[in-house]
Scaffold this active site. Structure first.
Site, PDB file in Angstrom:
ATOM      1  N   TYR A 144      46.413  85.964 -12.051  1.00 15.93           N
ATOM      2  CA  TYR A 144      47.263  87.049 -11.544  1.00 15.93           C
ATOM      3  C   TYR A 144      48.374  87.380 -12.544  1.00 15.93           C
ATOM      4  O   TYR A 144      48.517  88.527 -12.963  1.00 15.93           O
ATOM      5  CB  TYR A 144      47.861  86.617 -10.206  1.00 15.93           C
ATOM      6  N   VAL A 187      55.999  85.223   4.422  1.00 14.33           N
ATOM      7  CA  VAL A 187      56.594  85.912   5.573  1.00 14.33           C
ATOM      8  C   VAL A 187      55.574  86.033   6.704  1.00 14.33           C
ATOM      9  O   VAL A 187      55.868  85.720   7.865  1.00 14.33           O
ATOM     10  CB  VAL A 187      57.155  87.293   5.168  1.00 14.33           C
TER      11      VAL A 187
HETATM   12  P1  NAD Z   1      47.280  93.823  -0.655  1.00 21.19           P
HETATM   13  O1  NAD Z   1      46.409  92.681  -0.968  1.00 21.19           O
HETATM   14  O2  NAD Z   1      47.590  94.122   0.775  1.00 21.19           O
HETATM   15  O3  NAD Z   1      46.745  95.164  -1.322  1.00 21.19           O
HETATM   16  C1  NAD Z   1      45.921  95.213  -2.452  1.00 21.19           C
HETATM   17  C2  NAD Z   1      44.816  96.222  -2.188  1.00 21.19           C
HETATM   18  O4  NAD Z   1      43.986  96.320  -3.356  1.00 21.19           O
HETATM   19  C3  NAD Z   1      43.907  95.810  -1.041  1.00 21.19           C
HETATM   20  O5  NAD Z   1      43.700  96.906  -0.179  1.00 21.19           O
HETATM   21  C4  NAD Z   1      42.614  95.388  -1.740  1.00 21.19           C
HETATM   22  O6  NAD Z   1      41.467  95.546  -0.927  1.00 21.19           O
HETATM   23  C5  NAD Z   1      42.630  96.297  -2.953  1.00 21.19           C
HETATM   24  N1  NAD Z   1      41.827  95.808  -4.068  1.00 21.19           N
HETATM   25  C6  NAD Z   1      41.788  94.555  -4.583  1.00 21.19           C
HETATM   26  N2  NAD Z   1      40.940  94.498  -5.625  1.00 21.19           N
HETATM   27  C7  NAD Z   1      40.427  95.754  -5.786  1.00 21.19           C
HETATM   28  C8  NAD Z   1      39.493  96.323  -6.679  1.00 21.19           C
HETATM   29  N3  NAD Z   1      38.901  95.608  -7.642  1.00 21.19           N
HETATM   30  N4  NAD Z   1      39.182  97.644  -6.521  1.00 21.19           N
HETATM   31  C9  NAD Z   1      39.761  98.390  -5.544  1.00 21.19           C
HETATM   32  N5  NAD Z   1      40.652  97.889  -4.672  1.00 21.19           N
HETATM   33  C10 NAD Z   1      40.985  96.579  -4.792  1.00 21.19           C
HETATM   34  O7  NAD Z   1      48.651  93.564  -1.457  1.00 21.19           O
HETATM   35  P2  NAD Z   1      49.992  94.417  -1.533  1.00 21.19           P
HETATM   36  O8  NAD Z   1      51.110  93.512  -1.174  1.00 21.19           O
HETATM   37  O9  NAD Z   1      49.859  95.699  -0.831  1.00 21.19           O
HETATM   38  O10 NAD Z   1      50.090  94.654  -3.094  1.00 21.19           O
HETATM   39  C11 NAD Z   1      49.811  95.923  -3.684  1.00 21.19           C
HETATM   40  C12 NAD Z   1      50.106  95.861  -5.167  1.00 21.19           C
HETATM   41  O11 NAD Z   1      51.483  95.543  -5.378  1.00 21.19           O
HETATM   42  C13 NAD Z   1      49.299  94.799  -5.920  1.00 21.19           C
HETATM   43  O12 NAD Z   1      48.938  95.297  -7.176  1.00 21.19           O
HETATM   44  C14 NAD Z   1      50.284  93.666  -6.074  1.00 21.19           C
HETATM   45  O13 NAD Z   1      49.999  92.892  -7.203  1.00 21.19           O
HETATM   46  C15 NAD Z   1      51.602  94.409  -6.219  1.00 21.19           C
HETATM   47  N6  NAD Z   1      52.726  93.563  -5.815  1.00 21.19           N
HETATM   48  C16 NAD Z   1      52.976  93.301  -4.502  1.00 21.19           C
HETATM   49  C17 NAD Z   1      54.030  92.462  -4.165  1.00 21.19           C
HETATM   50  C18 NAD Z   1      54.366  92.143  -2.730  1.00 21.19           C
HETATM   51  O14 NAD Z   1      55.250  91.335  -2.512  1.00 21.19           O
HETATM   52  N7  NAD Z   1      53.783  92.754  -1.725  1.00 21.19           N
HETATM   53  C19 NAD Z   1      54.815  91.887  -5.164  1.00 21.19           C
HETATM   54  C20 NAD Z   1      54.511  92.153  -6.502  1.00 21.19           C
HETATM   55  C21 NAD Z   1      53.472  93.019  -6.811  1.00 21.19           C
HETATM   56  N1  UDP Z   2      55.258  79.147   1.099  1.00 20.17           N
HETATM   57  C1  UDP Z   2      55.548  78.228   2.087  1.00 20.17           C
HETATM   58  N2  UDP Z   2      54.749  78.196   3.196  1.00 20.17           N
HETATM   59  C2  UDP Z   2      53.722  79.058   3.385  1.00 20.17           C
HETATM   60  C3  UDP Z   2      53.441  80.015   2.378  1.00 20.17           C
HETATM   61  C4  UDP Z   2      54.227  80.023   1.239  1.00 20.17           C
HETATM   62  O1  UDP Z   2      56.489  77.444   1.975  1.00 20.17           O
HETATM   63  O2  UDP Z   2      53.060  78.977   4.435  1.00 20.17           O
HETATM   64  C5  UDP Z   2      56.137  79.212  -0.104  1.00 20.17           C
HETATM   65  C6  UDP Z   2      55.400  79.210  -1.433  1.00 20.17           C
HETATM   66  O3  UDP Z   2      55.143  77.890  -1.862  1.00 20.17           O
HETATM   67  C7  UDP Z   2      56.383  79.929  -2.321  1.00 20.17           C
HETATM   68  C8  UDP Z   2      57.086  80.914  -1.379  1.00 20.17           C
HETATM   69  O4  UDP Z   2      56.827  80.427  -0.056  1.00 20.17           O
HETATM   70  O5  UDP Z   2      57.340  79.048  -2.832  1.00 20.17           O
HETATM   71  C9  UDP Z   2      56.565  82.341  -1.501  1.00 20.17           C
HETATM   72  O6  UDP Z   2      55.157  82.299  -1.414  1.00 20.17           O
HETATM   73  P1  UDP Z   2      54.240  83.594  -1.370  1.00 20.17           P
HETATM   74  O7  UDP Z   2      52.833  83.126  -1.380  1.00 20.17           O
HETATM   75  O8  UDP Z   2      54.666  84.479  -0.260  1.00 20.17           O
HETATM   76  O9  UDP Z   2      54.580  84.410  -2.700  1.00 20.17           O
HETATM   77  P2  UDP Z   2      54.866  84.019  -4.228  1.00 20.17           P
HETATM   78  O10 UDP Z   2      56.230  84.522  -4.446  1.00 20.17           O
HETATM   79  O11 UDP Z   2      54.771  82.542  -4.425  1.00 20.17           O
HETATM   80  O12 UDP Z   2      53.826  84.743  -4.983  1.00 20.17           O
END
Ligand code: NAD
Ligand code: UDP
Ligand code: UDP
Length: 312
Positions: A144, A187
């Site tokens: 990732y 969360v």
């Molecule tokens: P999510 O897993 O809910 O959404 C990702 C979506 O991408 C899903 O609908 C999944 O089916 C789709 N997907 C995965 N692989 C694919 C592929 N090869 N082709 C087409 N679709 C594909 O996650 P999210 O939280 O909504 O995250 C969305 C984006 O934001 C991601 O790129 C993630 O890395 C980035 N992001 C999210 C967070 C967060 O905290 N939510 C933090 C940092 C970055």
């Molecule tokens: N974590 C936890 N319990 C859970 C899931 C996650 O204590 O059931 C912790 C995890 O080890 C990390 C933080 O919560 O330190 C955030 O985890 P998450 O997977 O949400 O996102 P990250 O920021 O690690 O990608």
């Protein structure tokens, strides 16, 4: 009218973004392979005349005509991105190449959903965009982290080499309604466990920190970023600087749900970052943005969502 493509549009963040784009009058093409997303996240948009849903994997080429590309496709939860790590890297890297190739052919503006994970387990705190990070290239999170880092490289090279208009945002932990209940992120795990009166699983000693941003704030930043002047590329941090330990988060969730759950301690996964907090100075200055929703309020809305979902 903008024709906007949202990859990963049926996921948590993508579906909220589709909602906002439809609301403001865009023509929206939502592309998703439904790995972690689901049709139910966008079911309410399916009959809309300006909304179209396409099942497609971004690791394969895509030929469509659009003006704007929001590239969100990629599983975001450690549990899911580690399930098939090779596919995770392919999604970030081949996905970026295909979407950049598409942007180049149709001269579309393109935004990349990058991540705070590019900073790894940071020794600079809070993290400004100028910090290059401390990422393990061969660990279980690398598919990732390094995939996302390589995607940023590709974005900047397409920008320099092909004059593409790029926008790179680094998203810090974001939460809200439509997270998948078994998604594995902290969360959703804590809320679902609390609502079921199950033990709340703290990994490690629970003293590691994260900064949690509510989804509405995040989507607002994404839209503003896309509309910045052509020369502004980022990378730009977006997130809520409010920083909490996992123990504090668990206690908040217990208080909000009135749950009888107890905390149990489980092993810390390897390479789990110890601290994370965005420096959002650049976002404040460039898009006049800062998050508005406090953790307590965002959690309340998220708890209400999961309560309804689990009762159904
Ligand atoms: P999510 O897993 O809910 O959404 C990702 C979506 O991408 C899903 O609908 C999944 O089916 C789709 N997907 C995965 N692989 C694919 C592929 N090869 N082709 C087409 N679709 C594909 O996650 P999210 O939280 O909504 O995250 C969305 C984006 O934001 C991601 O790129 C993630 O890395 C980035 N992001 C999210 C967070 C967060 O905290 N939510 C933090 C940092 C970055
Ligand atoms: N974590 C936890 N319990 C859970 C899931 C996650 O204590 O059931 C912790 C995890 O080890 C990390 C933080 O919560 O330190 C955030 O985890 P998450 O997977 O949400 O996102 P990250 O920021 O690690 O990608
Ligand atoms: N691509 C795509 N849709 C398009 C144009 C290109 O999916 O509308 C893919 C194409 O398959 C290629 C990639 O994007 O592999 C990169 O395209 P680019 O034009 O940058 O490189 P090239 O085609 O020269 O390899």
């Amino acid at each position: 009218m903008n024709r906007s493509l949202v990859t990963g549009g049926a996921g948590f963040l993508g579906s909220h973004l589709c909602d906002r784009l439809i609301e403001r009058g865009d023509d929206v093409l939502c592309v998703d392979n439904f790995f972690t997303g689901s049709k139910s996240n966008v079911a309410h948009l399916l009959g809309h005349p300006r909304f179209e849903l396409m099942r497609h994997d971004v690791t394969f080429p895509l030929y469509v005509e659009v003006d704007r590309i929001f590239n969100l496709a990629c599983p975001a939860s450690p549990v899911y991105y580690q399930h098939d790590p090779v596919q995770t890297t392919k999604t970030s890297v081949h996905g970026a190449i295909n979407m950049l190739g598409l942007a180049k052919r149709v001269r579309a503006r393109i935004l990349q959903a990058s991540t705070s994970e590019v900073y790894g387990d940071p020794e600079v705190h809070p993290q400004p965009e100028g910090y290059w990070g401390r990422v393990n290239p061969i660990g279980i999170r690398s598919c990732y982290d390094e995939g996302k880092r390589c995607a940023e490289t590709l974005f900047f090279d397409y920008h320099r080499q092909h004059r593409l208009e790029i926008k790179v945002i680094r998203i810090f932990n974001t939460y809200g309604p439509r997270m998948h209940p078994n998604d594995g992120r902290v969360v959703s795990n804590f809320i679902v466990q609390a609502l079921r009166n199950q033990d709340i699983t703290i990994y490690g000693d629970g003293q590691q920190t994260r900064s949690f941003c509510y989804v509405d704030d995040l989507v607002e930043a994404m839209l503003r970023m896309m509309d910045t002047p052509a020369e502004f590329t980022g990378p730009m941090n977006v997130g809520n600087p409010g920083e909490f330990t996992m123990i504090e988060l668990a206690e908040k969730v217990i208080a909000l749900t009135g749950s009888g759950s107890r905390l149990v301690f489980q092993p810390l996964p390897s390479d789990d970052p110890k601290q994370r907090q965005p420096d959002i100075g650049l976002a404040k200055k460039s898009i006049d943005w800062e998050p508005k929703v406090a953790l307590g309020d965002g959690l309340k809305a998220t708890v209400a969502y999961f309560r309804k979902l689990l009762a159904a």
